[in-house]
Design an enzyme around this catalytic site. Structure first.
Site, PDB file in Angstrom:
ATOM      1  N   CYS A  89      13.515 -49.807 -23.947  1.00 19.13           N
ATOM      2  CA  CYS A  89      12.123 -50.153 -23.656  1.00 19.13           C
ATOM      3  C   CYS A  89      11.738 -51.465 -24.363  1.00 19.13           C
ATOM      4  O   CYS A  89      12.188 -52.527 -23.977  1.00 19.13           O
ATOM      5  CB  CYS A  89      11.204 -48.990 -24.043  1.00 19.13           C
ATOM      6  SG  CYS A  89       9.553 -49.087 -23.299  1.00 19.13           S
ATOM      7  N   HIS A 206      13.772 -44.037 -21.511  1.00 20.79           N
ATOM      8  CA  HIS A 206      14.046 -43.611 -22.879  1.00 20.79           C
ATOM      9  C   HIS A 206      15.088 -42.499 -22.939  1.00 20.79           C
ATOM     10  O   HIS A 206      14.744 -41.312 -22.869  1.00 20.79           O
ATOM     11  CB  HIS A 206      12.752 -43.095 -23.528  1.00 20.79           C
ATOM     12  CG  HIS A 206      11.780 -44.153 -23.894  1.00 20.79           C
ATOM     13  ND1 HIS A 206      11.685 -44.681 -25.168  1.00 20.79           N
ATOM     14  CD2 HIS A 206      10.838 -44.796 -23.156  1.00 20.79           C
ATOM     15  CE1 HIS A 206      10.725 -45.596 -25.203  1.00 20.79           C
ATOM     16  NE2 HIS A 206      10.200 -45.685 -23.996  1.00 20.79           N
ATOM     17  N   GLU A 208      16.633 -41.410 -25.531  1.00 19.35           N
ATOM     18  CA  GLU A 208      16.441 -40.598 -26.745  1.00 19.35           C
ATOM     19  C   GLU A 208      15.407 -39.502 -26.522  1.00 19.35           C
ATOM     20  O   GLU A 208      15.377 -38.499 -27.251  1.00 19.35           O
ATOM     21  CB  GLU A 208      16.043 -41.494 -27.932  1.00 19.35           C
ATOM     22  CG  GLU A 208      14.594 -41.911 -28.011  1.00 19.35           C
ATOM     23  CD  GLU A 208      14.183 -43.008 -27.032  1.00 19.35           C
ATOM     24  OE1 GLU A 208      13.028 -43.482 -27.122  1.00 19.35           O
ATOM     25  OE2 GLU A 208      15.005 -43.413 -26.188  1.00 19.35           O
TER      26      GLU A 208
END
Length: 234
Positions: A89, A206, A208
């Site tokens: 990002c 994302h 994660e």
């Protein structure tokens, strides 16, 4: 897997640094190390991650100030030696601003910040970040950005496509790169790219935040698995 140390760069305004730390630490043998932007030491890390957030408040342009942070000189040198660098990002925006990746990221086509679950497909599964995926596999990974509209010159887009540098695309659940799936207006539905050498990846979604079932998806986990297997020789 042999032990690996992963540096996570913290800028003023980063807000996904601890999310990334948590995801990295969930892998046996992976040790996250937080790296302050104003330092000059990567602390012997095997890989570097630039996390999401709003570095320097996104003033002037997303990532445009962060690229001048002292630690970025070390990151650029690290990448130049063929070492792995991942930008998620805002981290992708910083990588573009500092020239490690081509193109630019501008305001979403709808002029709104978008935070939701989305689907992307794996365009290239031969990179050190994607080889635990199948080519064309559709992943559920969240996004949260206002300036994720990837643009580049026609020549750059052609080069990215012909060299297999497009890693991920925005698609529908069937893996079709439709206009509707391309919510931010990115050229060629591009969600993530690698550099020509393949050791630097930037993506807007994302991974994660899609690293365990409790978060609603584990589809981002294999990105880290791919990287750590490469580093650990698995």
């Amino acid at each position: 897997m042999a032990d690996v140390t992963v540096g996570i760069v913290v800028f003023p305004g980063s807000n996904c640094d601890h999310d990334t730390e948590y995801a990295v630490a969930s892998f046996p043998g992976a040790k996250p190390v937080m790296l302050w932007h104003n330092d000059h030491d990567l602390k012997g890390c095997d890989a570097v991650i630039l996390p999401g957030g709003f570095s320097y408040g996104d003033y002037l342009r997303c990532g445009s100030i962060a690229r001048f942070s002292p630690l970025m000189r070390e990151v650029i040198d690290f990448a130049g030696k063929g070492r792995p660098v991942l930008g998620i990002c805002n981290g992708f925006q910083v990588l573009v601003e500092c020239g490690l990746l081509e193109g630019a990221l501008i305001r979403n086509a709808g002029r709104k910040f978008v935070s939701r679950q989305t689907t992307i497909s794996v365009a290239n599964n031969t990179t050190i970040f994607t080889d635990r995926y199948e080519k064309g596999e559709v992943l559920r990974v969240p996004v949260a950005h206002g300036e994720g509209n990837y643009i580049a010159s026609p020549e750059t887009i052609e080069s990215l496509e012909s060299n297999g540098q497009v890693a991920f695309r925005y698609t529908d659940a069937g893996g079709n790169a439709t206009e509707e799936a391309n919510f931010n207006g990115s050229m060629n539905n591009i969600a993530g790219i690698v550099n020509r050498q393949g050791n630097v990846l930037g993506l807007m979604p994302h991974p994660e935040r899609a690293s365990e079932a409790l978060l609603g998806s584990e589809d981002g986990r294999r990105l880290f698995e791919s990287l750590f297997a490469h580093l650990g020789g698995a």
